[in-house]
Structure formats: structure tokens, C-alpha cells
Design a protein around this motif. Structure first.
Motif, PDB file in Angstrom:
ATOM      1  N   TYR A  73       0.815  -1.222   0.000  1.00 56.10           N
ATOM      2  CA  TYR A  73       0.000   0.000   0.000  1.00 56.10           C
ATOM      3  C   TYR A  73       0.848   1.272   0.000  1.00 56.10           C
ATOM      4  O   TYR A  73       0.323   2.358   0.253  1.00 56.10           O
ATOM      5  N   TYR A  74       2.130   1.139  -0.300  1.00 56.90           N
ATOM      6  CA  TYR A  74       3.043   2.292  -0.296  1.00 56.90           C
ATOM      7  C   TYR A  74       2.483   3.419  -1.160  1.00 56.90           C
ATOM      8  O   TYR A  74       2.045   3.203  -2.289  1.00 56.90           O
ATOM      9  N   GLY A  75       2.487   4.615  -0.587  1.00 58.35           N
ATOM     10  CA  GLY A  75       2.041   5.794  -1.326  1.00 58.35           C
ATOM     11  C   GLY A  75       0.538   6.028  -1.286  1.00 58.35           C
ATOM     12  O   GLY A  75       0.061   7.048  -1.772  1.00 58.35           O
ATOM     13  N   GLN A  76      -0.203   5.094  -0.720  1.00 55.93           N
ATOM     14  CA  GLN A  76      -1.655   5.253  -0.617  1.00 55.93           C
ATOM     15  C   GLN A  76      -2.007   5.689   0.801  1.00 55.93           C
ATOM     16  O   GLN A  76      -1.493   5.147   1.761  1.00 55.93           O
ATOM     17  N   ARG A  77      -2.900   6.630   0.902  1.00 54.91           N
ATOM     18  CA  ARG A  77      -3.403   7.006   2.224  1.00 54.91           C
ATOM     19  C   ARG A  77      -4.558   6.079   2.575  1.00 54.91           C
ATOM     20  O   ARG A  77      -4.461   5.249   3.449  1.00 54.91           O
ATOM     21  N   GLY A  78      -5.676   6.219   1.861  1.00 61.50           N
ATOM     22  CA  GLY A  78      -6.827   5.338   2.076  1.00 61.50           C
ATOM     23  C   GLY A  78      -6.631   4.036   1.330  1.00 61.50           C
ATOM     24  O   GLY A  78      -6.085   4.021   0.232  1.00 61.50           O
ATOM     25  N   ILE A  79      -7.100   2.933   1.931  1.00 52.99           N
ATOM     26  CA  ILE A  79      -6.855   1.627   1.295  1.00 52.99           C
ATOM     27  C   ILE A  79      -8.137   0.841   1.037  1.00 52.99           C
ATOM     28  O   ILE A  79      -8.083  -0.350   0.743  1.00 52.99           O
ATOM     29  N   VAL A  80      -9.299   1.494   1.134  1.00 54.10           N
ATOM     30  CA  VAL A  80     -10.556   0.770   0.964  1.00 54.10           C
ATOM     31  C   VAL A  80     -11.159   1.001  -0.415  1.00 54.10           C
ATOM     32  O   VAL A  80     -11.453   0.061  -1.144  1.00 54.10           O
ATOM     33  N   GLY A  81     -11.358   2.246  -0.791  1.00 49.59           N
ATOM     34  CA  GLY A  81     -11.915   2.550  -2.101  1.00 49.59           C
ATOM     35  C   GLY A  81     -13.433   2.493  -2.133  1.00 49.59           C
ATOM     36  O   GLY A  81     -14.098   2.336  -1.112  1.00 49.59           O
ATOM     37  N   ASP A  82     -13.978   2.578  -3.334  1.00 51.74           N
ATOM     38  CA  ASP A  82     -15.427   2.653  -3.522  1.00 51.74           C
ATOM     39  C   ASP A  82     -16.097   1.298  -3.674  1.00 51.74           C
ATOM     40  O   ASP A  82     -17.317   1.190  -3.586  1.00 51.74           O
ATOM     41  N   GLU A  83     -15.325   0.282  -3.953  1.00 55.03           N
ATOM     42  CA  GLU A  83     -15.873  -1.065  -4.153  1.00 55.03           C
ATOM     43  C   GLU A  83     -14.936  -2.101  -3.538  1.00 55.03           C
ATOM     44  O   GLU A  83     -13.743  -1.890  -3.458  1.00 55.03           O
ATOM     45  N   LEU A  84     -15.512  -3.227  -3.134  1.00 52.37           N
ATOM     46  CA  LEU A  84     -14.708  -4.346  -2.644  1.00 52.37           C
ATOM     47  C   LEU A  84     -14.705  -5.452  -3.687  1.00 52.37           C
ATOM     48  O   LEU A  84     -15.743  -5.769  -4.260  1.00 52.37           O
ATOM     49  N   ASP A  85     -13.535  -6.037  -3.920  1.00 54.15           N
ATOM     50  CA  ASP A  85     -13.462  -7.145  -4.874  1.00 54.15           C
ATOM     51  C   ASP A  85     -13.884  -8.450  -4.196  1.00 54.15           C
ATOM     52  O   ASP A  85     -14.056  -8.515  -2.977  1.00 54.15           O
ATOM     53  N   ASP A  86     -14.054  -9.480  -5.004  1.00 48.49           N
ATOM     54  CA  ASP A  86     -14.522 -10.774  -4.494  1.00 48.49           C
ATOM     55  C   ASP A  86     -13.550 -11.379  -3.483  1.00 48.49           C
ATOM     56  O   ASP A  86     -13.970 -12.007  -2.508  1.00 48.49           O
ATOM     57  N   LYS A  87     -12.243 -11.205  -3.689  1.00 46.92           N
ATOM     58  CA  LYS A  87     -11.231 -11.738  -2.773  1.00 46.92           C
ATOM     59  C   LYS A  87     -11.385 -11.108  -1.388  1.00 46.92           C
ATOM     60  O   LYS A  87     -11.342 -11.800  -0.373  1.00 46.92           O
ATOM     61  N   THR A  88     -11.592  -9.805  -1.356  1.00 49.86           N
ATOM     62  CA  THR A  88     -11.756  -9.109  -0.076  1.00 49.86           C
ATOM     63  C   THR A  88     -12.995  -9.619   0.652  1.00 49.86           C
ATOM     64  O   THR A  88     -12.957  -9.926   1.842  1.00 49.86           O
ATOM     65  N   ARG A  89     -14.099  -9.747  -0.076  1.00 43.92           N
ATOM     66  CA  ARG A  89     -15.348 -10.255   0.521  1.00 43.92           C
ATOM     67  C   ARG A  89     -15.162 -11.696   1.023  1.00 43.92           C
ATOM     68  O   ARG A  89     -15.630 -12.054   2.107  1.00 43.92           O
ATOM     69  N   SER A  90     -14.481 -12.521   0.237  1.00 38.65           N
ATOM     70  CA  SER A  90     -14.245 -13.913   0.606  1.00 38.65           C
ATOM     71  C   SER A  90     -13.376 -14.006   1.862  1.00 38.65           C
ATOM     72  O   SER A  90     -13.655 -14.800   2.768  1.00 38.65           O
ATOM     73  N   ASP A  91     -12.315 -13.202   1.925  1.00 35.21           N
ATOM     74  CA  ASP A  91     -11.436 -13.193   3.097  1.00 35.21           C
ATOM     75  C   ASP A  91     -12.207 -12.765   4.341  1.00 35.21           C
ATOM     76  O   ASP A  91     -12.053 -13.349   5.422  1.00 35.21           O
ATOM     77  N   TYR A  92     -13.031 -11.749   4.191  1.00 37.03           N
ATOM     78  CA  TYR A  92     -13.844 -11.267   5.319  1.00 37.03           C
ATOM     79  C   TYR A  92     -14.737 -12.396   5.841  1.00 37.03           C
ATOM     80  O   TYR A  92     -14.774 -12.674   7.038  1.00 37.03           O
ATOM     81  N   LYS A  93     -15.438 -13.058   4.929  1.00 40.25           N
ATOM     82  CA  LYS A  93     -16.357 -14.131   5.331  1.00 40.25           C
ATOM     83  C   LYS A  93     -15.612 -15.277   6.012  1.00 40.25           C
ATOM     84  O   LYS A  93     -16.081 -15.824   7.012  1.00 40.25           O
ATOM     85  N   GLU A  94     -14.451 -15.639   5.471  1.00 44.33           N
ATOM     86  CA  GLU A  94     -13.678 -16.734   6.071  1.00 44.33           C
ATOM     87  C   GLU A  94     -13.297 -16.424   7.514  1.00 44.33           C
ATOM     88  O   GLU A  94     -13.478 -17.256   8.414  1.00 44.33           O
ATOM     89  N   LEU A  95     -12.792 -15.226   7.754  1.00 41.83           N
ATOM     90  CA  LEU A  95     -12.374 -14.855   9.107  1.00 41.83           C
ATOM     91  C   LEU A  95     -13.578 -14.667  10.028  1.00 41.83           C
ATOM     92  O   LEU A  95     -13.526 -15.003  11.212  1.00 41.83           O
ATOM     93  N   GLN A  96     -14.657 -14.134   9.490  1.00 40.64           N
ATOM     94  CA  GLN A  96     -15.879 -13.926  10.276  1.00 40.64           C
ATOM     95  C   GLN A  96     -16.494 -15.259  10.683  1.00 40.64           C
ATOM     96  O   GLN A  96     -17.116 -15.349  11.734  1.00 40.64           O
ATOM     97  N   ASN A  97     -16.333 -16.288   9.858  1.00 39.77           N
ATOM     98  CA  ASN A  97     -16.949 -17.586  10.133  1.00 39.77           C
ATOM     99  C   ASN A  97     -16.163 -18.441  11.128  1.00 39.77           C
ATOM    100  O   ASN A  97     -16.631 -19.492  11.538  1.00 39.77           O
ATOM    101  N   ASN A  98     -14.974 -18.002  11.508  1.00 37.49           N
ATOM    102  CA  ASN A  98     -14.201 -18.683  12.547  1.00 37.49           C
ATOM    103  C   ASN A  98     -14.438 -17.916  13.852  1.00 37.49           C
ATOM    104  O   ASN A  98     -14.050 -16.755  13.965  1.00 37.49           O
ATOM    105  N   GLU A  99     -15.072 -18.561  14.826  1.00 38.96           N
ATOM    106  CA  GLU A  99     -15.497 -17.850  16.038  1.00 38.96           C
ATOM    107  C   GLU A  99     -14.345 -17.174  16.771  1.00 38.96           C
ATOM    108  O   GLU A  99     -14.440 -16.010  17.151  1.00 38.96           O
ATOM    109  N   GLN A 100     -13.250 -17.888  16.964  1.00 39.50           N
ATOM    110  CA  GLN A 100     -12.132 -17.307  17.699  1.00 39.50           C
ATOM    111  C   GLN A 100     -11.521 -16.124  16.940  1.00 39.50           C
ATOM    112  O   GLN A 100     -11.261 -15.073  17.525  1.00 39.50           O
ATOM    113  N   SER A 101     -11.317 -16.290  15.641  1.00 42.98           N
ATOM    114  CA  SER A 101     -10.761 -15.201  14.832  1.00 42.98           C
ATOM    115  C   SER A 101     -11.704 -14.008  14.819  1.00 42.98           C
ATOM    116  O   SER A 101     -11.289 -12.858  14.982  1.00 42.98           O
ATOM    117  N   SER A 102     -12.978 -14.280  14.624  1.00 44.06           N
ATOM    118  CA  SER A 102     -13.986 -13.227  14.600  1.00 44.06           C
ATOM    119  C   SER A 102     -14.020 -12.467  15.926  1.00 44.06           C
ATOM    120  O   SER A 102     -14.116 -11.238  15.940  1.00 44.06           O
TER     121      SER A 102
END
Length: 157
Positions: A73-102
Motif C-alpha cells: 500500500y506504499y504511497g496510498q493514504r486510504g486503502i478501501v476505495g469505492d468497491e470491494l473485490d470478491d477476494k476481499t469479501r471472501s477473506d472477510y467471510k472466512e475470518l468472520q466464520n471462525n469464532e475465535q478469529s472473529s
């Protein structure tokens, strides 16, 4: 143990959702992400006695940093943007679905996620792990765990 970029994607997705719900929520910055990663690692070391992600945390001038994330993310201030890609959504769901990680991720985000990057930087600068580590050196897991065992309260079942 997770890939640190998966954890960053979780943070990005959570921030994206928060921005959608509240126009006053600021986009997640690279600096704030570094501090949240530091606290996530600390919580994991205290709660599970293991790292949440494999990458080291380094004591830089502006606080704890994960070099791999900085490089991406070098040189970027904000790192989210206007849209989320499928990989980001998938990673979120994976971590959210593990109780301890969540539990760890949501607890840290709820505690620190609404602070500014500057406030988190100032806070990390007052904490023993960063203070006792030479600049550009790795902050040792033992130092992080020892300090945060006194900060984080772990509820027993």
C-alpha cells in the motif's frame, strides 16, 4: 495462522461497511491499518498464545508496522476505495466464520477502530513494546504478550 493480507482485507471490508452506514466514518488508512494489525497480533498472543498472522511487526518511527503491508500500500493514504473485490469479501467471510478469529478481530476493531491513525500512533508510542524496541527492529512476541496481558482482559468460560 492467517496471511496478513487476509486480515487487511477483513479490516477493509469492515471499514467499507461502516462507511456505508455512517457518512462520518473515515476511510481506513495505511497507518491506521498498521496499528490495528499490531493490536490484533497482541490480542491473539494473549488469547491463543499464537500469532494471528506470520509477519513480524517492526518498530518504525511512526509506530508498529508490518513491512509486507507497507510495501503493498506504499504511497496510498486510504486503502478501501469505492468497491470491494470478491477476494476481499471472501477473506472477510472466512475470518468472520471462525469464532475465535472473529472474536479477536471484532473486539480489536470495536476498541480501536474508531480512533484516528494519529491517536493510535500516539498510543503505540506510549506502550512498552514500541518504547523498548530499537527503531527498525522487530518487536518481539514475548514483549508484546507480556505487556498486553496486563491490558487485555480475557474472559474465562
Amino acid at each position: 495462522m492467517y496471511d496478513v493480507l487476509k486480515v487487511v482485507n477483513w479490516l477493509r471490508a469492515r471499514n467499507f461497511a461502516d462507511m456505508r452506514e455512517d457518512e462520518n466514518v473515515e476511510e481506513l488508512t495505511q497507518m491506521k491499518t498498521m496499528k490495528l494489525l499490531y493490536y490484533i497480533q497482541a490480542a491473539s498472543l494473549v488469547v491463543t498464545n499464537h500469532r494471528f498472522f506470520d509477519e513480524d511487526i517492526v518498530a518504525w518511527k511512526y509506530g508498529p508496522v508490518v513491512v509486507k503491508v507497507h510495501e503493498i500500500y506504499y504511497g496510498q493514504r486510504g486503502i478501501v476505495g469505492d468497491e470491494l473485490d470478491d477476494k476481499t469479501r471472501s477473506d472477510y467471510k472466512e475470518l468472520q466464520n471462525n469464532e475465535q478469529s472473529s472474536d479477536i478481530l471484532n473486539s480489536i476493531y470495536d476498541i480501536y477502530g474508531h480512533s484516528s491513525a494519529y491517536d493510535l500512533m500516539r498510543q503505540t508510542h506510549s506502550e512498552k513494546p514500541w518504547l523498548e524496541t530499537a527503531r527498525n527492529d522487530v518487536i518481539k512476541d514475548d514483549l508484546i504478550k507480556e505487556y498486553f496481558e496486563k491490558v487485555f482482559v480475557v474472559e474465562e468460560d
